[in-house]
Design a protein around this motif. Structure first.
Motif, short mmCIF file in Angstrom:
data_model
loop_
_atom_site.label_atom_id
_atom_site.label_comp_id
_atom_site.label_asym_id
_atom_site.label_seq_id
_atom_site.Cartn_x
_atom_site.Cartn_y
_atom_site.Cartn_z
N THR A 1 1.05 -1.28 0.44
CA THR A 1 0.64 -0.57 -0.16
C THR A 1 1.06 1.43 -0.18
N VAL B 1 -10.01 10.88 5.69
CA VAL B 1 -9.15 10.38 6.13
C VAL B 1 -7.45 11.50 6.68
N VAL C 1 -5.49 12.36 2.99
CA VAL C 1 -5.94 11.31 1.55
C VAL C 1 -6.89 11.62 1.18
N MET D 1 -7.13 -1.11 1.76
CA MET D 1 -8.02 -0.95 1.06
C MET D 1 -8.32 0.61 2.20
N ALA D 2 -9.62 1.01 1.20
CA ALA D 2 -9.96 2.46 1.69
C ALA D 2 -10.96 1.85 3.02
N HIS E 1 -2.97 5.44 -2.50
CA HIS E 1 -3.93 5.99 -2.32
C HIS E 1 -3.19 7.41 -2.87
N VAL F 1 -8.70 1.23 6.41
CA VAL F 1 -8.34 2.27 6.86
C VAL F 1 -9.38 2.95 7.29
N VAL F 2 -10.72 3.06 7.07
CA VAL F 2 -12.08 3.65 7.77
C VAL F 2 -12.01 2.84 9.21
N LYS G 1 -7.42 11.11 -3.14
CA LYS G 1 -7.92 9.84 -3.59
C LYS G 1 -7.55 8.54 -3.09
N THR G 2 -8.42 7.80 -3.24
CA THR G 2 -8.59 6.50 -2.73
C THR G 2 -8.64 4.89 -3.21
N ASP G 3 -7.58 4.18 -3.21
CA ASP G 3 -8.36 2.27 -3.75
C ASP G 3 -7.74 2.70 -5.44
N THR H 1 -9.97 9.25 11.29
CA THR H 1 -10.81 9.75 10.19
C THR H 1 -12.26 10.36 10.18
#
Length: 136
Positions: free
Chosen positions: A37, A106, A114, A78-79, A127, A82-83, A116-118, A102
């Protein structure tokens, strides 16, 4: 789908990161099996550093390597994962931890967002973050 390095290069907004990975001889690692990641700072994120910082880091490979590996966590996080980690820390490849929050989106270490994710890659996930993470 490409590996982490090719995905970042193809995006066009990670030229400084790509140059730093090349200078630190980490391209081969991030093209490896992984999964990894990567919290990837954009060129704009690198531009926020004080003038001369990037050039100084490119000349100090051990310090550059420590900073770059601080942006990498082993495994594909993945996002959605993370959440669930609010208030926890993630161990980075360089051995130091990133604090995860969060609240209001995030954040890493309280200040880096963060944005943009995933972004899926063949060997992990990217990310996008809005500033360069600096280990303590």
């Amino acid at each position: 789908m490409h590996d982490i390095v090719d995905t970042a290069v193809e995006a066009g907004s990670f030229k400084t990161l790509a140059a730093a990975l090349t200078a630190a001889n980490l391209v081969g690692t991030l093209r490896g099996a992984g999964p990894f990641t990567v919290f990837a700072p954009t060129d704009e994120a690198f531009a926020k550093l004080p003038a001369g910082t990037v050039e100084a880091l490119l000349a100090d490979i051990p310090k550059l390597t420590a900073i770059l590996t601080y942006h990498v966590v082993a495994g594909a996080v993945m996002a959605a994962d993370v959440v669930k980690m609010d208030g926890q820390s993630a161990q980075t490849v360089n051995g130091a931890s990133l604090k995860i929050s969060t609240t209001g989106g995030v954040k890493l270490n309280g200040t880096t967002s963060v944005v943009k994710t995933d972004i899926s890659c063949t060997n992990g996930v990217i990310h996008v973050i809005d500033s360069v993470l600096l280990p303590a």
